[in-house]
Design an enzyme around this catalytic site. Structure first.
Site, PDB file in Angstrom:
ATOM      1  N   ILE A  47       3.021 -15.913  42.266  1.00 18.28           N
ATOM      2  CA  ILE A  47       4.067 -16.399  42.822  1.00 18.28           C
ATOM      3  C   ILE A  47       5.262 -15.237  42.627  1.00 18.28           C
ATOM      4  CG2 ILE A  47       6.177 -17.991  42.597  1.00 18.28           C
ATOM      5  CD1 ILE A  47       4.121 -20.141  42.067  1.00 18.28           C
ATOM      6  N   SER A  73       7.504 -27.188  37.658  1.00 16.37           N
ATOM      7  CA  SER A  73       6.253 -27.740  38.115  1.00 16.37           C
ATOM      8  C   SER A  73       6.303 -29.039  38.399  1.00 16.37           C
ATOM      9  CB  SER A  73       5.148 -27.491  37.340  1.00 16.37           C
ATOM     10  OG  SER A  73       3.801 -28.023  37.677  1.00 16.37           O
ATOM     11  N   TYR A  83       1.748 -27.694  28.396  1.00 13.54           N
ATOM     12  CA  TYR A  83       2.538 -27.227  29.751  1.00 13.54           C
ATOM     13  C   TYR A  83       3.290 -28.274  30.284  1.00 13.54           C
ATOM     14  CZ  TYR A  83       3.011 -25.107  34.475  1.00 13.54           C
ATOM     15  OH  TYR A  83       3.059 -24.548  35.759  1.00 13.54           O
TER      16      TYR A  83
END
Length: 335
Positions: A61, A189, A202
């Site tokens: 990204i 996210s 995460y």
């Protein structure tokens, strides 16, 4: 005739609901974001000559952000650990744009080396004189079950994804407060909204970022031109899967699987830039089913838990069989 009309009414309603459902299933962002893309400000009009600092700019990204920013005419700071990869990205930026070499600063940066962040910020200010936008994009994902994962892995994830981002933000924000304007864009996210197996660390780091920036935003109420934007992408075709944390810091993921079913990186980046120029507080960028789960998590959490339990079993099964964890059951059948 009246009976015919009464019979046609439910058929017409069913047809309308069918078309609405098909339209909703084709969405790849939340409704506020897609409205901004349709009727809001355009990156091409807002970002030329803006100084944009992108971390994690050597791949995925971050790399695509650099290319789209270069085409628009922004002034770019490229940061990541691998200087040779940053130079490669810079060279391509120069090839596809009208920028000159001085318009792109390559600044190697290790987010876990927090003692270096103040000096890095000063380097950017010395080169460009200002920082208009900071894009906190650096970080790593995870693929491992909690029962198999060492605690040291969780410490490393939080140090990189959370504390590194907070540290750099603190130094850049001091400059923005002095100017009384600026934008801080953070790549979180959809895992910062929900939870998912194989990514406990995460998810924790992304939930931490969500909580931090949602708390920081009202602290900056006296600075209305300092904008905090949190981007929540779903699965994207990037190289993040090649560098994930596993159950041991010394171990890498053996099988990364096919990534073609995920959202194209250029689409994710385009919507990120739309979110940035339209000052959105939070943006969900994802194909289904993750976009649908975001809405369920927001408005019907009991249903979201039920669906995530179903999806979670598929993720774990995929992982154990060497298939990419994010491949859905229907996609596996097509394959």
């Amino acid at each position: 005739m009246e009976w015919a009309a009464l019979l046609l009414l439910p058929l017409a309603l069913c047809a309308l609901l069918y078309l609405l459902g098909r339209w909703l299933l084709g969405l790849d962002g939340d409704l506020t974001l897609l409205w901004a893309e349709w009727r809001g400000k355009r990156p091409e009009n807002e970002l030329p000559d803006k100084v944009v600092w992108v971390t994690g700019a050597s791949s995925g990204i971050g790399e695509e952000l650099a290319y789209q920013l270069a085409k628009i005419g922004a002034l770019i700071v490229l940061s990541a650990r691998r200087e040779n990869e940053l130079e490669r990205v810079k060279q391509k930026c120069l090839e596809i744009s009208n920028l000159s070499s001085k318009d792109i600063l390559v600044l190697p940066l290790d987010l876990t080396d927090r003692s270096s962040h103040e000096a890095a910020t000063k380097t950017v200010l010395q080169h460009f004189g200002r920082i208009d936008i900071l894009v906190n994009n650096g970080g790593r994902s995870q693929r491992s079950l909690f029962v198999d994962t060492k605690v040291e892995v969780y410490a490393a994830i939080m140090e990189l994804n959370y504390l590194g981002t907070v540290s750099l933000t603190k130094h850049v924000l001091s400059h923005m407060v002095q100017r009384e304007k600026g934008k801080i864009v953070t790549m979180s996210s959809v895992m910062g909204i929900m939870g998912a197996p194989l990514a406990t660390g995460y998810c924790a780091s992304k939930h931490a970022l969500q909580g931090f920036f949602n708390s920081l935003r009202p602290e900056l109420g006296d600075y209305p031109e300092i904008i905090i934007t949190t981007i929540c992408p779903g699965p994207v075709q990037s190289k993040i899967i090649h560098n994930v944390f596993t159950e041991d810091l010394s171990k890498s993921l053996e099988n990364t699987g096919d990534q073609s079913h995920k959202m194209p990186t250029d689409r994710c980046v385009r919507l990120t830039l739309v979110s940035t120029v339209n000052d959105l507080k939070e943006a969900w960028i994802s194909d289904h089913p993750y976009l649908a789960v975001c809405y369920l998590w927001q408005y019907a959490p009991t249903w979201a838990w039920w669906l995530m339990n179903k999806m979670g079993k598929i993720r774990i099964k995929n992982f154990k069989s060497g298939v990419d964890a994010d491949v859905s059951y229907s996609q596996k059948k097509k394959a």
